[in-house]
Design an enzyme around this catalytic site. Structure first.
Site, mmCIF file in Angstrom:
data_model
loop_
_atom_site.group_PDB
_atom_site.id
_atom_site.type_symbol
_atom_site.label_atom_id
_atom_site.label_comp_id
_atom_site.label_asym_id
_atom_site.label_seq_id
_atom_site.Cartn_x
_atom_site.Cartn_y
_atom_site.Cartn_z
ATOM 1 N N GLY A 233 7.759 2.197 15.400
ATOM 2 C CA GLY A 233 8.079 1.395 16.572
ATOM 3 C C GLY A 233 7.742 -0.066 16.432
ATOM 4 O O GLY A 233 7.545 -0.767 17.423
ATOM 5 N N SER A 234 7.714 -0.564 15.187
ATOM 6 C CA SER A 234 7.298 -1.956 14.984
ATOM 7 C C SER A 234 8.295 -2.937 15.586
ATOM 8 O O SER A 234 7.896 -3.976 16.120
ATOM 9 C CB SER A 234 7.101 -2.244 13.493
ATOM 10 O OG SER A 234 8.257 -1.918 12.758
ATOM 11 N N ARG B 95 -1.215 -1.828 9.235
ATOM 12 C CA ARG B 95 -1.536 -3.249 9.262
ATOM 13 C C ARG B 95 -0.555 -4.078 10.086
ATOM 14 O O ARG B 95 -0.842 -5.218 10.426
ATOM 15 C CB ARG B 95 -1.624 -3.824 7.841
ATOM 16 C CG ARG B 95 -0.317 -3.823 7.062
ATOM 17 C CD ARG B 95 -0.477 -4.431 5.668
ATOM 18 N NE ARG B 95 -0.704 -5.852 5.681
ATOM 19 C CZ ARG B 95 0.256 -6.762 5.858
ATOM 20 N NH1 ARG B 95 1.500 -6.382 6.073
ATOM 21 N NH2 ARG B 95 -0.044 -8.047 5.839
ATOM 22 N N GLY C 55 -4.253 -1.718 14.611
ATOM 23 C CA GLY C 55 -3.289 -0.746 14.092
ATOM 24 C C GLY C 55 -3.560 0.663 14.590
ATOM 25 O O GLY C 55 -4.670 0.984 15.030
ATOM 26 N N GLY D 246 -1.104 3.579 13.301
ATOM 27 C CA GLY D 246 -0.249 4.582 12.651
ATOM 28 C C GLY D 246 -0.989 5.718 11.978
ATOM 29 O O GLY D 246 -0.483 6.828 11.896
ATOM 30 N N GLU D 247 -2.193 5.462 11.486
ATOM 31 C CA GLU D 247 -2.906 6.491 10.720
ATOM 32 C C GLU D 247 -4.037 7.146 11.507
ATOM 33 O O GLU D 247 -4.514 8.220 11.124
ATOM 34 C CB GLU D 247 -3.510 5.857 9.457
ATOM 35 C CG GLU D 247 -2.489 5.206 8.561
ATOM 36 C CD GLU D 247 -3.104 4.183 7.622
ATOM 37 O OE1 GLU D 247 -2.930 4.332 6.422
ATOM 38 O OE2 GLU D 247 -3.784 3.244 8.097
#
Lengths: 164, 292, 762
Positions: free
Chosen positions: C491-492, C531, C712, C714-715
């Site tokens: 979704g960046s 990042r 961030g 995502g992870e």
């Protein structure tokens, strides 16, 4: 030796329009659709397990990567591109959009078509029905929770369309 | 995939004529889901495929026979069976087993005849059909024959059919008063092929068992009946009998190791699932909360 | 400057993804879909041997097939690129195998044809003759093995801290990261209790559903790559380096990615398609199959040994961690991971004495690199299993034990870096609350036993990397963001549009994010390591503010009221018509310090910390070993979320990915060949595997240095999943799984072994 093959011509209905295609006997449905500029059905696992290549043939969902193009002769084929061809999203597409039922979007056309077929056959599925029906579609981004919400929301939308 | 020729006979007899007995590169194709996988993997390279898609439509129908038996055309799709009222009435265990068989798209395309002729031991219907005592009618160039599904499988991906024989029809005796169940156990994910399939069909009266059929599949080279376990069930249903039957089935079934699990582990699964399948058939609660 | 419709703050809105419509209609653009006129398809012929010296390659039969345009081997590659080795840390990976093959599935030749079926069939006619060499597969055995995968190490120079490895010979150990804090041996001697455990994981495949794909077209002086890559800028630099061309002759374009997860980083098939295109003067596309992906990039298999000294009241005084990373035949980014994740191997705990050895090892398996978490989920699994075992042994509640040892704000992490903006305690406390940790718990009955477990992990961000963004305002006031961040599902596009929108004071929906095209989009290190929101988000914010300031200055110069004049009106006044652009640029390069080579210590190891905690409730079938996760609770510190809806789906998506790594995924090998290289045998989670209930929550937090307080995400959802589940299994049935994945058979065997009735092997 690699044998060569003769082309054959098939005629069928594609997204509501009669069409003709020159195909080779070993080509599958996904490959043939690409020649029509349709990329919504996409080969991923190549084994019919992920559902990314889902296409409706005569109203039934099939895995396009396991379906010989030759067998499409005379059939009625619907791809994801047809669902919003009039410019308006279908209730299922709308529900997927609103609930954010996808991330990368690669598996989404397959899920959308499967949910269309599910709701055609079972307008008010339980969560268990949904999980069973969609067990042959994989989403590596794992938007499964949102997909279940989208199916529920789409069922509501279709009901209100039908009654409204 | 490599190019090949596709023949489109108009009748089953014509198809048989096109197959020939000696050329392994000529094969019939119906739904083609299994065959496509083999062709894509390069393990099967046909010169000619004989398509059964244009043969007589009667071979795709499911009807109820005079004696209440289900007569299922070999070209009937698995999903047509799943939703057939005749199947729901006559052999509900089949409809239920179909729900978790592969996935919707495969069931929409794959046919009953193809499912049986492929002889993959991980198929879900063979154990159910064997438990119910089903037969297939087989047409060949010189003679036609009826084969119990139990005798159809010769081994791993192998049937007793000749290359130029085709399954025409599946005949399933009415389930009648028999109580039946099919349990599928997967070990790698919920939508996996079974590590073990157990089908049971029981002719019972209270806790007395007149006839019991148990079929083990997926964990074995081909669907197998553990006859000693069946005999134990005839002692009448009790916790102890179920435990003995499970243990006997595990012992005699010929369980093999594969990517779903070691033979030792799958013997344990057989032990547990035979017991659970009988309980499911008889609707006896287990210690396990059932999850749908 | 004023715009028309802005009603609320753009940051913090759960708007649908900007590209949602394209995705639900099947019209979204993926490189997978691309075709160019005259294009050739490449099919790779791959090694069947894990380790061997190439004697000869016979391509004559393949080349003779009607329809085959050309067959290419390393000899042809060398005519274009004399030294055709690539890799971000070591120049160890040849574009096509030269001299040796080092793993099964290594590309040896490629057949080019305009019909992909012809290329595929012809590739099967290639014959290679090898002198078979002994192979090494186990990461621990490889460190002392006489079998050497690479005779000499050639550092790439991209990361200055690896330069001293140049010329190291005859070892499979290609990076050994050390961290030394205090004195663990003395502390072990003084401890009331010492615990030691060893854990193992298997190789995992990322399984993006859009398999790796690249397409190149070239002229004599330029090449354009269309590639499903997470790192367009790095691909450009590496291709330019290989060709000895300036960067500006290499153009790299991406589209939406059908998943990435770390698989589509650095060079995968980009160099190969480039060479093929240069040799044939035609566009060349290589699309990997799902099977080929298993031989291309994976996540490391690991052995992890942990040892802790603990006081009788439950304070951890010392921890020793030894971690072996099975890097496979090519290092890829593995050494960086070994170091960057290695320094967190002792966990988010305040421990006086820490000793870490983290080893990157070559073996004859397919290459390994980062997969959604860059090693952290594996480390967390080990240290949170170890921590849980200690708590149980000391009869201290696992939550309470963690509280006693937690690494809190203002305290030094093992590297010595002082923790800041890291809501470790808040994540743990919210996890306890959402798990109803102190409420009575149904432990099941009969054959079904229930248990629950918690775990918490943390990750440093990738450090010393740069993002550059351009914001361009057009004459009608519409704005575009130019950047090399790639939207692969996280979704960046939407988040970056929201950030730009906030700075420009316009609705996010009106902003267009231009997909990477290195001819026009500026440099970014890559879309990885969670990042982008932080680094590119900050660059976009700076660029948008720059554009805004220029527009405000222009308005003032034109005598317009700066705060209330619409952008279009500023341009109209300036140029007398709809015309012109205002371009803002932003560059973000947060500084941090590299760990000291001898001690691993650093005073500022990361620009920000990610914190993730997971709780699991499980049901275990004691007769079969089947584990059903009934509830999964994921708590995260993501700073201030930019788009809470997308953040939520990122958390459960990440958690489900690690759920797969925990429950079912694991590559299996026979003499280096993957025996489950298909989705028929390598099972990723499906909808019926999903836990009955998934709950995600982000804690109140703010990253002061991030864009609008964000960091961030995502992870983060991956960190605690594996140990939460294995801790819950232990809680339910009293057995400890020390190997992943946790198959039903593994659980059942553990139960039998615990009952002194071990199940026979076969």
């Amino acid at each position: 030796m690699v044998p060569t093959a003769a082309q054959q011509t098939i005629r069928f209905t594609l997204n509501g329009k009669p069409v003709e295609a020159r195909i080779l006997p070993h080509h599958n449905l996904v490959e043939m659709l690409q020649d029509f500029g349709l990329f919504g059905a996409r080969e991923s696992c190549g084994q019919g397990l992920c559902g990314c290549c889902t296409v409706l043939v005569n109203g039934n969902a099939v895995s396009g990567c396991l379906y010989l193009a030759a067998f499409i002769d005379g059939a009625d084929v619907v791809t994801v591109e047809h669902l919003a061809s009039a410019g308006t999203l279908s209730p299922v597409q709308e529900a997927f959009l609103e609930t954010g039922a996808f991330q990368c979007g690669f598996c989404t056309p397959g899920f959308v078509l499967m949910v269309h077929q599910l709701l055609d056959r079972n307008p008010e599925p339980t969560e268990e029905d949904i999980r069973h029906y969609l067990s042959g579609n994989l989403c590596r981004c794992a938007s499964y929770r949102e997909i279940i919400q989208a199916v529920r929301s789409a069922a509501e939308k279709r009901k209100s369309c039908a009654t409204g | 995939m490599m190019p090949f020729e596709i023949a489109e006979p108009r009748s089953l007899r014509e198809a048989i004529g096109l197959l020939g007995r000696d050329d392994p590169s000529v094969r019939p194709i119906a739904g083609g889901t299994a065959l496509m996988l083999m062709m894509k993997a390069g393990v099967f390279r046909p010169t000619r495929l004989v398509s059964l898609r244009s043969i007589e439509p009667a071979f795709a129908r499911t009807t109820l026979g005079a004696e209440g038996e289900l007569r299922i055309g070999a070209l009937a799709s698995l999903s047509s069976l799943e939703h057939s009222q005749a199947v729901l009435n006559g052999a509900p265990v089949i409809a239920k087993a179909l729900r978790t068989l592969s996935n919707v798209r495969v069931r929409n395309v794959a046919t009953v005849g193809g499912h049986l002729a492929h002889a993959d031991p991980h198929m879900d219907l063979p154990p159910v059909l064997i438990a119910l005592g089903a037969r297939v009618s087989v047409l060949g160039p010189s003679c036609d024959r009826l084969i119990p599904v139990e005798n159809l499988f010769a081994g791993y991906y192998e049937t007793v059919l000749a290359r130029d024989e085709l399954i025409a029809e599946l005949i399933v005796p009415p389930q009648g008063g028999r109580r039946a169940a099919y349990l599928k156990c997967t070990t790698r994910s919920a939508d996996d092929w079974p590590a073990l399939g157990v089908a049971v069909a029981l002719d019972t009266d209270g806790t007395a068992v007149h006839e019991a059929r148990i079929v083990i599949s997926a964990a074995t080279h081909k669907p197998t009946r553990p006859v000693a376990a069946e005999a134990i069930l005839r002692d009448g249903i009790s916790d102890a009998v179920l435990r003995r039957a499970g243990a006997a089935a595990a012992e005699e079934a010929g369980v093999i190791s594969d990517t779903h699990g070691s033979a030792a582990y799958k013997r344990q699964l057989v032990r547990v699932y035979v017991e659970r399948a009988v309980r499911a058939a008889l609707a006896i609660p287990t210690g396990k909360q059932r999850r749908a | 400057m004023k715009t028309t419709t802005k009603e609320t703050s753009q940051v913090g809105r759960s708007i649908p993804r900007l590209e949602a419509r394209e995705k639900v209609t099947g019209r979204a653009e993926y490189i997978h879909n691309m075709r160019l006129p005259g294009m050739l398809y490449g099919k790779i012929f791959r090694s069947t041997l894990a380790h061997g010296r190439i004697r000869s390659i016979d391509v004559s039969a393949a080349a003779a097939v009607a329809g085959v345009h050309r067959v290419i081997t390393a000899e042809d590659v060398k005519t274009v690129i004399p030294d055709p080795y690539y890799g971000p840390v070591f120049h160890d990976q040849p574009i096509l195998a030269m001299d040796k093959v080092r793993h099964v599935g290594e590309p040896v030749a490629v057949v080019l044809a305009s019909d992909p079926h012809v290329a595929e069939q012809a590739a099967q006619l290639i014959a290679a003759d090898y002198e078979e060499l002994p192979a090494v597969f186990d990461e621990v055995a490889a460190t002392g093995s006489p079998v050497i995968v690479h005779e000499v190490l050639r550092p790439a120079g991209m990361f200055p801290d690896f330069k001293d490895l140049a010329g190291r010979k005859n070892t499979n150990l290609h990076l050994d990261f050390k961290l030394r804090r205090g004195d663990v041996e003395t502390a072990f001697a003084a401890a009331d209790h010492v615990f030691e455990h060893t854990f193992h994981t298997r190789q995992i495949m990322h399984t993006p559903l859009e398999p790796i794909v690249s397409l190149a077209e070239s002229t004599d002086s330029s090449v354009t790559l269309y590639t499903a890559s997470q790192m367009p800028s790095v691909v450009r630099m590496e291709i330019a380096r290989l060709l000895a061309w300036p960067e500006n002759r290499v153009r790299v374009r991406t589209a939406f990615l059908g998943g990435g997860f770390g698989a589509k980083t650095y060079i995968k098939v980009e160099a190969l398609v480039t060479v093929c295109s240069l040799l044939t003067h035609l566009p060349v596309k290589i699309s990997l199959t799902m099977e080929e992906q298993f031989y291309t990039i994976t996540k490391h298999a690991n052995t992890l040994r942990l040892k802790s000294g603990v006081t009788k009241d439950g304070r951890i005084t010392s921890r020793l961690c030894e971690v072996w990373w099975n890097g496979g035949a090519y290092a890829d980014i593995g050494p960086r991971l070994t170091q960057k994740s290695g320094f967190t191997a002792a966990g988010p705990y305040d421990i006086e004495n820490v000793h870490i050895d983290s080893y990157a090892v070559y073996t004859n398996l397919p290459p390994a690199a980062g997969l959604r978490g860059f090693g952290i989920p594996t480390l967390t699994w080990a240290y949170e299993s170890h921590t849980d075992l200690i708590a149980r042994a000391l009869n201290i509640d696992p939550l309470e034990f963690r509280r006693r040892n937690l690494l809190r704000e203002g305290r030094p992490q093992a590297t010595g870096t002082i923790m800041k903006d890291a809501a470790i305690d808040a994540v743990l406390e919210r996890l306890a609350e959402r798990m109803d940790w102190h409420a009575p718990f149904d432990r099941g009955s009969g054959v079904i036993r229930r248990g629950r477990g918690i775990a918490i992990g943390f990750k440093a961000s990738i450090s010393n990397t740069t993002s550059v963004a351009i914001v361009n305002a057009c004459g009608d006031g519409s704005c575009s963001v130019y950047c090399n961040t790639v939207d692969m599902g996280q979704g960046s596009d939407t988040a970056l549009a929201q950030i730009a929108a906030e700075a420009l004071n316009i609705p996010a929906e009106t902003i267009k994010v231009i997909h990477a095209d290195t001819d026009v989009t500026p440099y970014d290190m890559g879309t990885l390591g969670s990042r982008s929101t932080f680094h590119m988000g900050q660059a976009v914010k700076l660029a948008a503010e720059d554009a805004r300031d220029k527009l405000l200055a222009l308005a003032a110069e034109l005598g317009l009221p700066p705060e209330t004049t619409p952008i279009a009106q500023i341009f109209r006044k300036k140029f007398g018509m709809q015309a012109g652009n205002v371009v803002g640029i932003g560059t973000f390069n947060p500084k941090s310090t590299q760990p000291d080579h001898a001690t691993g210590l650093a005073e500022n190891i990361t620009p920000f910390w990610m914190i993730g905690g997971t709780g699991a409730e499980v049901e275990v079938d004691t007769e079969t070993g089947h584990v059903r996760v009934t509830r999964l609770v994921n708590i995260a510190d993501v700073g201030t979320p930019i788009n809470p809806g997308i953040v939520d789906s990122q958390l459960s998506g990440a958690a489900m990915m690690q759920f797969g790594c925990t429950m079912s995924e694991g590559m299996e090998f026979d003499a280096g060949q993957v025996t489950n290289a298909s989705l028929a045998d390598y099972k990723i989670p499906g909808i019926r595997d999903m836990p009955d209930q998934i709950i995600n929550e982000v804690v109140e937090a703010r990253q002061d240095t991030g864009p609008y307080g964000a960091k961030g995400v995502g992870e983060t959802g991956t960190f605690g999943v594996s140990p939460a589940i294995t801790n819950a299994i232990h809680d339910a049935v009293g057995v400890r799984l020390t190997r992943l994945p946790v198959t039903p058979e593994a659980v059942y065997r553990a139960l039998r072994a615990a009952n002194n009735d071990a199940l026979e092997e076969e």
